[in-house]
Scaffold this motif. Structure first.
Motif, PDB file in Angstrom:
ATOM      1  N   ARG A  44       0.843  -1.189   0.000  1.00  0.00           N
ATOM      2  CA  ARG A  44       0.000   0.000   0.000  1.00  0.00           C
ATOM      3  C   ARG A  44       0.880   1.241   0.000  1.00  0.00           C
ATOM      4  O   ARG A  44       1.902   1.280   0.674  1.00  0.00           O
ATOM      5  N   TYR A  45       0.469   2.224  -0.713  1.00  0.00           N
ATOM      6  CA  TYR A  45       1.218   3.471  -0.835  1.00  0.00           C
ATOM      7  C   TYR A  45       0.330   4.599  -0.335  1.00  0.00           C
ATOM      8  O   TYR A  45      -0.820   4.725  -0.738  1.00  0.00           O
ATOM      9  N   GLY A  46       0.892   5.418   0.558  1.00  0.00           N
ATOM     10  CA  GLY A  46       0.081   6.518   1.056  1.00  0.00           C
ATOM     11  C   GLY A  46       0.840   7.407   2.009  1.00  0.00           C
ATOM     12  O   GLY A  46       2.076   7.413   2.039  1.00  0.00           O
ATOM     13  N   SER A  47       0.081   8.133   2.807  1.00  0.00           N
ATOM     14  CA  SER A  47       0.684   9.153   3.665  1.00  0.00           C
ATOM     15  C   SER A  47       1.555   8.570   4.760  1.00  0.00           C
ATOM     16  O   SER A  47       2.390   9.264   5.320  1.00  0.00           O
ATOM     17  N   ALA A  48       1.358   7.302   5.084  1.00  0.00           N
ATOM     18  CA  ALA A  48       2.158   6.674   6.146  1.00  0.00           C
ATOM     19  C   ALA A  48       3.387   5.975   5.598  1.00  0.00           C
ATOM     20  O   ALA A  48       3.926   5.079   6.243  1.00  0.00           O
ATOM     21  N   TRP A  49       3.860   6.406   4.439  1.00  0.00           N
ATOM     22  CA  TRP A  49       4.931   5.709   3.727  1.00  0.00           C
ATOM     23  C   TRP A  49       6.195   5.544   4.563  1.00  0.00           C
ATOM     24  O   TRP A  49       6.973   4.617   4.323  1.00  0.00           O
ATOM     25  N   SER A  50       6.441   6.431   5.517  1.00  0.00           N
ATOM     26  CA  SER A  50       7.705   6.390   6.258  1.00  0.00           C
ATOM     27  C   SER A  50       7.649   5.478   7.488  1.00  0.00           C
ATOM     28  O   SER A  50       8.631   5.403   8.237  1.00  0.00           O
ATOM     29  N   ASP A  51       6.532   4.807   7.712  1.00  0.00           N
ATOM     30  CA  ASP A  51       6.409   3.877   8.844  1.00  0.00           C
ATOM     31  C   ASP A  51       6.944   2.518   8.434  1.00  0.00           C
ATOM     32  O   ASP A  51       6.312   1.820   7.638  1.00  0.00           O
ATOM     33  N   PRO A  52       8.078   2.094   8.973  1.00  0.00           N
ATOM     34  CA  PRO A  52       8.668   0.818   8.541  1.00  0.00           C
ATOM     35  C   PRO A  52       7.782  -0.393   8.861  1.00  0.00           C
ATOM     36  O   PRO A  52       7.931  -1.439   8.224  1.00  0.00           O
ATOM     37  N   ARG A  53       6.854  -0.244   9.801  1.00  0.00           N
ATOM     38  CA  ARG A  53       5.998  -1.374  10.169  1.00  0.00           C
ATOM     39  C   ARG A  53       5.038  -1.763   9.041  1.00  0.00           C
ATOM     40  O   ARG A  53       4.475  -2.862   9.066  1.00  0.00           O
ATOM     41  N   LEU A  54       4.856  -0.887   8.079  1.00  0.00           N
ATOM     42  CA  LEU A  54       3.924  -1.161   6.992  1.00  0.00           C
ATOM     43  C   LEU A  54       4.562  -1.934   5.839  1.00  0.00           C
ATOM     44  O   LEU A  54       3.872  -2.307   4.899  1.00  0.00           O
ATOM     45  N   TYR A  55       5.847  -2.178   5.918  1.00  0.00           N
ATOM     46  CA  TYR A  55       6.559  -2.801   4.810  1.00  0.00           C
ATOM     47  C   TYR A  55       6.658  -4.304   5.012  1.00  0.00           C
ATOM     48  O   TYR A  55       6.972  -4.782   6.099  1.00  0.00           O
ATOM     49  N   ASN A  56       6.405  -5.042   3.929  1.00  0.00           N
ATOM     50  CA  ASN A  56       6.318  -6.493   4.001  1.00  0.00           C
ATOM     51  C   ASN A  56       7.689  -7.166   3.847  1.00  0.00           C
ATOM     52  O   ASN A  56       7.963  -8.180   4.487  1.00  0.00           O
ATOM     53  N   TYR A  57       8.510  -6.623   2.958  1.00  0.00           N
ATOM     54  CA  TYR A  57       9.760  -7.288   2.610  1.00  0.00           C
ATOM     55  C   TYR A  57      10.901  -6.270   2.673  1.00  0.00           C
ATOM     56  O   TYR A  57      10.728  -5.113   2.290  1.00  0.00           O
ATOM     57  N   TRP A  58      12.066  -6.745   3.112  1.00  0.00           N
ATOM     58  CA  TRP A  58      13.234  -5.889   3.307  1.00  0.00           C
ATOM     59  C   TRP A  58      14.483  -6.493   2.677  1.00  0.00           C
ATOM     60  O   TRP A  58      14.650  -7.716   2.655  1.00  0.00           O
ATOM     61  N   GLY A  59      15.351  -5.607   2.217  1.00  0.00           N
ATOM     62  CA  GLY A  59      16.674  -6.034   1.790  1.00  0.00           C
ATOM     63  C   GLY A  59      17.630  -6.087   2.970  1.00  0.00           C
ATOM     64  O   GLY A  59      17.262  -5.770   4.102  1.00  0.00           O
ATOM     65  N   GLN A  60      18.881  -6.442   2.677  1.00  0.00           N
ATOM     66  CA  GLN A  60      19.868  -6.624   3.741  1.00  0.00           C
ATOM     67  C   GLN A  60      20.624  -5.340   4.060  1.00  0.00           C
ATOM     68  O   GLN A  60      21.316  -5.270   5.076  1.00  0.00           O
ATOM     69  N   GLY A  61      20.507  -4.333   3.210  1.00  0.00           N
ATOM     70  CA  GLY A  61      21.124  -3.037   3.465  1.00  0.00           C
ATOM     71  C   GLY A  61      22.458  -2.856   2.765  1.00  0.00           C
ATOM     72  O   GLY A  61      23.163  -3.821   2.451  1.00  0.00           O
ATOM     73  N   THR A  62      22.800  -1.595   2.514  1.00  0.00           N
ATOM     74  CA  THR A  62      24.098  -1.236   1.948  1.00  0.00           C
ATOM     75  C   THR A  62      24.613   0.000   2.693  1.00  0.00           C
ATOM     76  O   THR A  62      23.856   0.934   2.965  1.00  0.00           O
ATOM     77  N   GLN A  63      25.896  -0.007   3.020  1.00  0.00           N
ATOM     78  CA  GLN A  63      26.473   1.067   3.824  1.00  0.00           C
ATOM     79  C   GLN A  63      26.815   2.268   2.946  1.00  0.00           C
ATOM     80  O   GLN A  63      27.460   2.126   1.901  1.00  0.00           O
ATOM     81  N   VAL A  64      26.400   3.434   3.405  1.00  0.00           N
ATOM     82  CA  VAL A  64      26.786   4.701   2.784  1.00  0.00           C
ATOM     83  C   VAL A  64      27.538   5.516   3.839  1.00  0.00           C
ATOM     84  O   VAL A  64      27.006   5.758   4.924  1.00  0.00           O
ATOM     85  N   THR A  65      28.759   5.904   3.509  1.00  0.00           N
ATOM     86  CA  THR A  65      29.572   6.702   4.417  1.00  0.00           C
ATOM     87  C   THR A  65      29.998   7.980   3.709  1.00  0.00           C
ATOM     88  O   THR A  65      30.606   7.915   2.632  1.00  0.00           O
ATOM     89  N   VAL A  66      29.659   9.109   4.306  1.00  0.00           N
ATOM     90  CA  VAL A  66      30.020  10.413   3.743  1.00  0.00           C
ATOM     91  C   VAL A  66      31.045  11.045   4.675  1.00  0.00           C
ATOM     92  O   VAL A  66      30.727  11.430   5.800  1.00  0.00           O
ATOM     93  N   SER A  67      32.263  11.112   4.197  1.00  0.00           N
ATOM     94  CA  SER A  67      33.352  11.593   5.044  1.00  0.00           C
ATOM     95  C   SER A  67      34.502  12.085   4.182  1.00  0.00           C
ATOM     96  O   SER A  67      34.750  11.563   3.090  1.00  0.00           O
ATOM     97  N   SER A  68      35.197  13.090   4.696  1.00  0.00           N
ATOM     98  CA  SER A  68      36.387  13.576   4.012  1.00  0.00           C
ATOM     99  C   SER A  68      37.639  12.888   4.544  1.00  0.00           C
ATOM    100  O   SER A  68      38.746  13.146   4.072  1.00  0.00           O
TER     101      SER A  68
END
Length: 125
Positions: A101-125
């Motif tokens: 479902r897509y809607g105003s509560a899009w940023s609530d992680p509890r509404l998501y059914n499937y997840w990836g394993q993640g990728t690291q992003v590092t911003v540094s000088s």
């Protein structure tokens, strides 16, 4: 087998750019909204952006508006997150997730059914 696989993370200097990809398999990709989340050490998981199943609608967290762009290619079962003008505070593990479902509560992680394993992003000088 259902899978979401993120790629494209890495180390970048402040002001630089990265493009993350989320490749999906094992489910009807074009029926799901896809969200990007991030989690920094000691912080809660935060919604970054979301795109509707057709790609016709997008949402962004205030912290990334004007800098990040989400897009999808349903023919390739892939969602992208183009990140420009990166800041040190963007440093986190980035996850993609699928939501029927897509809607105003899009940023609530509890509404998501499937997840990836993640990728690291590092911003540094």
């Amino acid at each position: 087998q259902l899978q979401l696989v993120e790629s494209g993370g890495g180390l970048v200097q402040p002001g630089g750019s990265l493009r993350l990809s989320c490749a999906a398999s094992g489910f009807r990709f074009d029926a799901y909204a896809i969200g990007w989340f991030r989690q920094a050490p000691g912080k809660e998981r935060e919604g970054v952006s979301c795109i509707s199943s057709s790609g016709g609608s997008t949402k962004y967290a205030d912290s990334v508006k004007g800098r990040f762009t989400i897009s999808r290619d349903n023919a390739k079962n892939t969602v992208y997150l183009q990140m420009n003008s990166l800041k040190p505070e963007d440093t986190a593990v980035y996850y993609c997730a699928a939501n029927s479902r897509y809607g105003s509560a899009w940023s609530d992680p509890r509404l998501y059914n499937y997840w990836g394993q993640g990728t690291q992003v590092t911003v540094s000088s």
